[in-house]
Design an enzyme around this catalytic site. Structure first.
Site, PDB file in Angstrom:
ATOM      1  N   SER A 150       3.846 -14.293 -13.478  1.00  0.00           N
ATOM      2  CA  SER A 150       4.821 -13.455 -14.185  1.00  0.00           C
ATOM      3  C   SER A 150       5.295 -14.228 -15.412  1.00  0.00           C
ATOM      4  CB  SER A 150       6.002 -13.205 -13.239  1.00  0.00           C
ATOM      5  OG  SER A 150       7.155 -12.797 -13.925  1.00  0.00           O
ATOM      6  N   TYR A 163      12.598 -15.024  -7.244  1.00  0.00           N
ATOM      7  CA  TYR A 163      11.400 -14.485  -7.902  1.00  0.00           C
ATOM      8  C   TYR A 163      10.815 -15.537  -8.854  1.00  0.00           C
ATOM      9  CZ  TYR A 163       8.405 -11.104 -10.353  1.00  0.00           C
ATOM     10  OH  TYR A 163       7.334 -10.444 -10.902  1.00  0.00           O
TER      11      TYR A 163
HETATM   12  P1  NDP Z   1       4.800  -2.567  -7.414  1.00  0.00           P
HETATM   13  O1  NDP Z   1       6.072  -2.584  -6.643  1.00  0.00           O
HETATM   14  O2  NDP Z   1       4.364  -1.307  -8.053  1.00  0.00           O
HETATM   15  O3  NDP Z   1       3.591  -3.103  -6.530  1.00  0.00           O
HETATM   16  C1  NDP Z   1       3.729  -4.155  -5.618  1.00  0.00           C
HETATM   17  C2  NDP Z   1       2.697  -3.933  -4.544  1.00  0.00           C
HETATM   18  O4  NDP Z   1       2.771  -4.977  -3.585  1.00  0.00           O
HETATM   19  C3  NDP Z   1       2.921  -2.627  -3.824  1.00  0.00           C
HETATM   20  O5  NDP Z   1       1.709  -1.912  -3.850  1.00  0.00           O
HETATM   21  C4  NDP Z   1       3.337  -3.044  -2.430  1.00  0.00           C
HETATM   22  O6  NDP Z   1       2.797  -2.139  -1.505  1.00  0.00           O
HETATM   23  C5  NDP Z   1       2.704  -4.406  -2.291  1.00  0.00           C
HETATM   24  N1  NDP Z   1       3.410  -5.282  -1.371  1.00  0.00           N
HETATM   25  C6  NDP Z   1       4.644  -5.813  -1.497  1.00  0.00           C
HETATM   26  N2  NDP Z   1       4.937  -6.581  -0.450  1.00  0.00           N
HETATM   27  C7  NDP Z   1       3.848  -6.538   0.368  1.00  0.00           C
HETATM   28  C8  NDP Z   1       3.545  -7.119   1.623  1.00  0.00           C
HETATM   29  N3  NDP Z   1       4.417  -7.910   2.265  1.00  0.00           N
HETATM   30  N4  NDP Z   1       2.334  -6.870   2.158  1.00  0.00           N
HETATM   31  C9  NDP Z   1       1.441  -6.079   1.530  1.00  0.00           C
HETATM   32  N5  NDP Z   1       1.687  -5.493   0.337  1.00  0.00           N
HETATM   33  C10 NDP Z   1       2.880  -5.726  -0.221  1.00  0.00           C
HETATM   34  O7  NDP Z   1       4.944  -3.735  -8.481  1.00  0.00           O
HETATM   35  P2  NDP Z   1       3.992  -4.237  -9.641  1.00  0.00           P
HETATM   36  O8  NDP Z   1       2.714  -3.518  -9.639  1.00  0.00           O
HETATM   37  O9  NDP Z   1       4.817  -4.249 -10.843  1.00  0.00           O
HETATM   38  O10 NDP Z   1       3.777  -5.738  -9.182  1.00  0.00           O
HETATM   39  C11 NDP Z   1       2.527  -6.262  -8.807  1.00  0.00           C
HETATM   40  C12 NDP Z   1       2.565  -7.784  -9.004  1.00  0.00           C
HETATM   41  O11 NDP Z   1       2.731  -8.039 -10.391  1.00  0.00           O
HETATM   42  C13 NDP Z   1       3.718  -8.469  -8.297  1.00  0.00           C
HETATM   43  O12 NDP Z   1       3.304  -9.725  -7.806  1.00  0.00           O
HETATM   44  C14 NDP Z   1       4.741  -8.647  -9.408  1.00  0.00           C
HETATM   45  O13 NDP Z   1       5.602  -9.715  -9.154  1.00  0.00           O
HETATM   46  C15 NDP Z   1       3.824  -8.907 -10.584  1.00  0.00           C
HETATM   47  N6  NDP Z   1       4.407  -8.682 -11.883  1.00  0.00           N
HETATM   48  C16 NDP Z   1       4.840  -7.440 -12.283  1.00  0.00           C
HETATM   49  C17 NDP Z   1       5.369  -7.277 -13.554  1.00  0.00           C
HETATM   50  C18 NDP Z   1       5.849  -5.951 -14.071  1.00  0.00           C
HETATM   51  O14 NDP Z   1       6.436  -5.927 -15.170  1.00  0.00           O
HETATM   52  N7  NDP Z   1       5.638  -4.853 -13.396  1.00  0.00           N
HETATM   53  C19 NDP Z   1       5.470  -8.381 -14.481  1.00  0.00           C
HETATM   54  C20 NDP Z   1       4.966  -9.620 -13.972  1.00  0.00           C
HETATM   55  C21 NDP Z   1       4.461  -9.742 -12.728  1.00  0.00           C
HETATM   56  P3  NDP Z   1       3.704  -1.522  -0.303  1.00  0.00           P
HETATM   57  O15 NDP Z   1       4.940  -1.005  -0.928  1.00  0.00           O
HETATM   58  O16 NDP Z   1       2.832  -0.493   0.302  1.00  0.00           O
HETATM   59  O17 NDP Z   1       3.910  -2.684   0.594  1.00  0.00           O
END
Ligand code: NDP
Length: 259
Positions: A150, A163
């Site tokens: 991130s 985070y």
């Molecule tokens: P979302 O919330 O859209 O996606 C996160 C995903 O992770 C979901 O599909 C969720 O699925 C899954 N998830 C979370 N916890 C678990 C778990 N314990 N086991 C299995 N699956 C899990 O967020 P983003 O797409 O934005 O984030 C994706 C990644 O990118 C993350 O690591 C985030 O920190 C990183 N990121 C995002 C940024 C942004 O601006 N959006 C910027 C920088 C980094 P479910 O709910 O079904 O568990």
């Protein structure tokens, strides 16, 4: 399907954690477009079903798997990896993308529960999945591991201390594995996404209008990113084009981190 030389992923098997939404689904789409077989992992069955339907539209059902699995549960991860390798025959690409956030006004206000929840989901889970996936790659003689960091891997704010700590840790974990596993022909890199519109951030504009404006103002691209903006870098790091690239952390941020 696109035949794309050194970027083509035909015959490769990818697992994308959190591939049932947001950035993970964006990267999973990029992989099926390059002919990979893709398994997505997440907790929500409804999101898994809808993401699988989107992927199947691009590639057909024989190249897509959707598995309900909490990446903080090591036994569940082992079972998921056995299902993936059982059906697709191998594991070539792992994207550790699943992640969560919990905010507090200041670091001392973040509860112990929220700290543990974030560190478990964002950092400990990466060790869970990576340590269980690596033996498959070692046996196959090649592998690509891509960890999602991130801007908080580089910068910090007062309101997301767990985070930021977890995402800083992701970069150091990436380097540790990279150093250890180049001898096994497994490359380990991180992507540091900038500010991308997903479920995690879609409340941000309303909740923090000043910060939202600051981010747009500081980003040379002049906009927040979309999940598709990560596709090219995710394919590069998964393909033979990056076979001499390991231990890097590549910002995909519209230039946010440049200045
Ligand atoms: P979302 O919330 O859209 O996606 C996160 C995903 O992770 C979901 O599909 C969720 O699925 C899954 N998830 C979370 N916890 C678990 C778990 N314990 N086991 C299995 N699956 C899990 O967020 P983003 O797409 O934005 O984030 C994706 C990644 O990118 C993350 O690591 C985030 O920190 C990183 N990121 C995002 C940024 C942004 O601006 N959006 C910027 C920088 C980094 P479910 O709910 O079904 O568990």
């Amino acid at each position: 399907m696109v035949e794309n030389g050194m970027f083509d992923l035909s015959g490769r098997v990818a697992c994308v954690t959190g591939g049932n939404g947001g950035l993970g689904l964006g990267m999973a789409k990029a992989y099926v477009e390059q002919n990979a077989s893709v398994a997505i992992i997440g907790r929500s069955q409804a999101k898994l079903d809808s993401a699988r339907a989107e992927l199947e539209k691009l590639s057909g059902s024989e190249k897509v798997m959707a598995l309900q699995c909490d990446v903080t549960d090591r036994d569940a991860v082992q079972a998921a990896l056995e299902q993936i390798t059982g059906r697709f025959g191998s594991l070539d690409i792992l994207v550790n993308n699943a992640g969560v956030n919990r905010r507090a006004d200041e670091p001392h206000m973040l509860s112990a529960e929220d700290w543990e929840y974030v560190i478990d989901a964002n950092l400990t889970s990466i060790h869970n999945v990576t340590s269980l996936a690596f033996p498959y790659m070692k046996e196959r003689g090649r592998g690509k591991i891509i960890n999602i960091g991130s801007m908080m891997s580089i910068f910090a704010t007062g309101y997301a201390p767990a985070y930021a700590a977890s995402k800083g840790g992701v970069v150091q974990y990436t380097k540790s594995c990279a150093v250890a596993w180049m001898k096994d022909n497994v490359q380990v890199n991180a992507i540091l996404p900038g500010w991308i519109v997903t479920e995690m951030t879609n409340q941000f504009k309303e909740a923090f209008p000043d910060r939202y404006a600051m981010i747009v103002g500081r980003t040379p691209a002049g906009r927040w990113g979309q999940p598709a903006d990560l596709g090219g870098t995710a394919v590069f790091l998964a393909s033979s084009a990056s076979d001499f690239v390991t231990g890097t952390a590549i910002p995909v941020d519209g230039g946010y981190s440049v200045w």
